[in-house]
Design a protein around this motif. Structure first.
Motif, PDB file in Angstrom:
ATOM      1  N   GLN A  13       0.820  -1.210   0.000  1.00 45.01           N
ATOM      2  CA  GLN A  13       0.000   0.000   0.000  1.00 45.01           C
ATOM      3  C   GLN A  13       0.858   1.266   0.000  1.00 45.01           C
ATOM      4  N   LEU A  14       1.963   1.260   0.734  1.00 43.98           N
ATOM      5  CA  LEU A  14       2.858   2.414   0.746  1.00 43.98           C
ATOM      6  C   LEU A  14       3.511   2.626  -0.611  1.00 43.98           C
ATOM      7  N   VAL A  15       3.931   1.543  -1.249  1.00 46.18           N
ATOM      8  CA  VAL A  15       4.529   1.648  -2.580  1.00 46.18           C
ATOM      9  C   VAL A  15       3.520   2.230  -3.567  1.00 46.18           C
ATOM     10  N   GLU A  16       2.294   1.754  -3.514  1.00 46.89           N
ATOM     11  CA  GLU A  16       1.257   2.263  -4.405  1.00 46.89           C
ATOM     12  C   GLU A  16       0.985   3.743  -4.143  1.00 46.89           C
ATOM     13  N   ALA A  17       0.977   4.146  -2.869  1.00 45.67           N
ATOM     14  CA  ALA A  17       0.758   5.552  -2.531  1.00 45.67           C
ATOM     15  C   ALA A  17       1.876   6.433  -3.081  1.00 45.67           C
ATOM     16  N   ALA A  18       3.123   5.977  -2.947  1.00 48.98           N
ATOM     17  CA  ALA A  18       4.255   6.748  -3.473  1.00 48.98           C
ATOM     18  C   ALA A  18       4.146   6.905  -4.979  1.00 48.98           C
ATOM     19  N   SER A  28       8.217  17.373  -4.808  1.00 50.22           N
ATOM     20  CA  SER A  28       9.210  18.416  -5.047  1.00 50.22           C
ATOM     21  C   SER A  28      10.136  17.986  -6.177  1.00 50.22           C
ATOM     22  N   HIS A  29      10.990  18.883  -6.630  1.00 48.57           N
ATOM     23  CA  HIS A  29      11.932  18.567  -7.704  1.00 48.57           C
ATOM     24  C   HIS A  29      12.832  17.390  -7.312  1.00 48.57           C
ATOM     25  N   SER A  30      13.216  17.335  -6.053  1.00 53.28           N
ATOM     26  CA  SER A  30      14.086  16.253  -5.595  1.00 53.28           C
ATOM     27  C   SER A  30      13.313  14.958  -5.389  1.00 53.28           C
ATOM     28  N   GLY A  31      11.988  15.061  -5.265  1.00 56.26           N
ATOM     29  CA  GLY A  31      11.178  13.881  -4.994  1.00 56.26           C
ATOM     30  C   GLY A  31      11.269  13.417  -3.556  1.00 56.26           C
ATOM     31  N   HIS A  32      11.822  14.264  -2.681  1.00 57.80           N
ATOM     32  CA  HIS A  32      11.992  13.858  -1.287  1.00 57.80           C
ATOM     33  C   HIS A  32      10.645  13.662  -0.606  1.00 57.80           C
ATOM     34  N   ALA A  33      10.546  12.600   0.177  1.00 60.98           N
ATOM     35  CA  ALA A  33       9.350  12.333   0.978  1.00 60.98           C
ATOM     36  C   ALA A  33       9.676  11.194   1.927  1.00 60.98           C
ATOM     37  N   ASN A  34       8.852  11.040   2.943  1.00 62.76           N
ATOM     38  CA  ASN A  34       8.896   9.810   3.730  1.00 62.76           C
ATOM     39  C   ASN A  34       7.472   9.401   4.053  1.00 62.76           C
ATOM     40  N   LEU A  35       7.227   8.104   3.947  1.00 62.43           N
ATOM     41  CA  LEU A  35       5.902   7.536   4.147  1.00 62.43           C
ATOM     42  C   LEU A  35       5.992   6.431   5.192  1.00 62.43           C
ATOM     43  N   SER A  36       4.934   6.287   5.977  1.00 58.74           N
ATOM     44  CA  SER A  36       4.908   5.207   6.965  1.00 58.74           C
ATOM     45  C   SER A  36       3.507   4.646   7.078  1.00 58.74           C
ATOM     46  N   ALA A  37       3.430   3.432   7.633  1.00 58.39           N
ATOM     47  CA  ALA A  37       2.150   2.784   7.900  1.00 58.39           C
ATOM     48  C   ALA A  37       2.214   2.125   9.267  1.00 58.39           C
ATOM     49  N   ARG A  55      10.403  -0.073  -3.631  1.00 53.47           N
ATOM     50  CA  ARG A  55       9.965  -1.468  -3.674  1.00 53.47           C
ATOM     51  C   ARG A  55       9.613  -1.922  -2.256  1.00 53.47           C
ATOM     52  N   PRO A  56       8.652  -2.815  -2.111  1.00 52.90           N
ATOM     53  CA  PRO A  56       8.207  -3.235  -0.772  1.00 52.90           C
ATOM     54  C   PRO A  56       9.331  -3.737   0.122  1.00 52.90           C
ATOM     55  N   GLU A  57      10.267  -4.480  -0.451  1.00 53.54           N
ATOM     56  CA  GLU A  57      11.329  -5.066   0.363  1.00 53.54           C
ATOM     57  C   GLU A  57      12.320  -4.030   0.898  1.00 53.54           C
ATOM     58  N   GLN A  58      12.218  -2.790   0.428  1.00 54.35           N
ATOM     59  CA  GLN A  58      13.123  -1.739   0.900  1.00 54.35           C
ATOM     60  C   GLN A  58      12.621  -1.040   2.160  1.00 54.35           C
ATOM     61  N   LEU A  59      11.397  -1.318   2.548  1.00 53.33           N
ATOM     62  CA  LEU A  59      10.832  -0.690   3.742  1.00 53.33           C
ATOM     63  C   LEU A  59      11.407  -1.324   5.006  1.00 53.33           C
ATOM     64  N   ALA A  60      11.513  -0.519   6.057  1.00 51.21           N
ATOM     65  CA  ALA A  60      12.036  -1.003   7.337  1.00 51.21           C
ATOM     66  C   ALA A  60      10.924  -1.017   8.377  1.00 51.21           C
TER      67      ALA A  60
END
Length: 221
Positions: A13-18, A28-37, A55-60
């Motif tokens: 769901q986080l990947v889809e939201a991003a 932003s131009h840099s694409g900076h963001a952080n998302l959590s669930a 990618r999903p496997e990159q989430l901590a």
């Protein structure tokens, strides 16, 4: 429902939201963001320091106390665990959080000006009031986190805050709803700025929120 299933579902769901945020052009131009669930009352999934091509496997998986339980985080993301945790602790109903530097919303943050609710998408997607400004504090610092917590206490129905001189923080029941609100807020900020050149934006008439709710209820009946 197993913990493994919950983690996978929230990660997808986080990947889809991003992906939706980039597709909508609100980053932003840099694409900076952080998302959590939220995973439960003590843990959350957090993006690893970048979100483009996520990618999903990159989430901590991290604890509200800041400990990384599974996966890896860049220091730039580790700094903001406390910010996300503070929102989850203050709002038990919140299931996802998105922080961006969306350009027009960030303009209001830089100007220390609350963003008024003057567009229907903001009403429909959960922000039927102005977006308040949290006083500036160093990123991820106790000052910043305490400021966020204080504004959430004063404004119990807001689903977003502007971080002074920084950006936008939005929270909702799930990743999709939160992403929808990010888009609505950025579009509203763009419209607010554009309207200033032709005389200024105008508030909704009394009863607008109730009228929108009635229209939604009728359409979904």
């Amino acid at each position: 429902m197993s913990d493994t299933y919950v983690v996978k579902e929230r990660a997808d769901q986080l990947v889809e939201a991003a992906e939706k945020l980039f597709a909508a052009g609100v980053m932003s131009h840099s694409g900076h963001a952080n998302l959590s669930a939220r995973l439960d009352g003590e843990r959350l999934l957090l993006t690893p320091g970048f979100v483009h091509g996520l990618r999903p496997e990159q989430l901590a998986t991290v604890g509200f106390d800041g400990q990384v339980l599974e996966g890896e985080l860049q220091s730039v993301s580790a700094e903001i665990i406390a910010m996300h945790s503070a929102v989850y602790k203050a709002r038990p109903q919140v299931g996802a959080i998105i922080h961006t530097h969306s350009p027009s919303a960030t303009a209001f943050a830089v100007a220390h000006r609350p963003l008024p609710c003057r567009t229907e998408p903001m009403l429909r997607f959960g922000q039927a009031e102005d977006v308040p400004v949290v006083p500036w504090g160093p990123r991820g610092s106790d000052v910043s986190v305490r400021g966020i917590a204080a504004v959430l206490e004063r404004r119990p129905t807001t689903s977003a805050v502007l971080l002074a001189n920084h950006g936008l923080l939005v929270f909702g029941p799930d990743s999709a709803a939160t992403a929808h609100l990010v888009v609505a807020i950025e579009e509203s900020a763009e419209a607010e700025i554009a309207a200033a050149a032709i005389g200024g934006a105008v508030d909704f008439p009394p009863g607008a929120q109730e009228a929108v709710r009635a229209a939604i209820a009728k359409a979904t009946a």
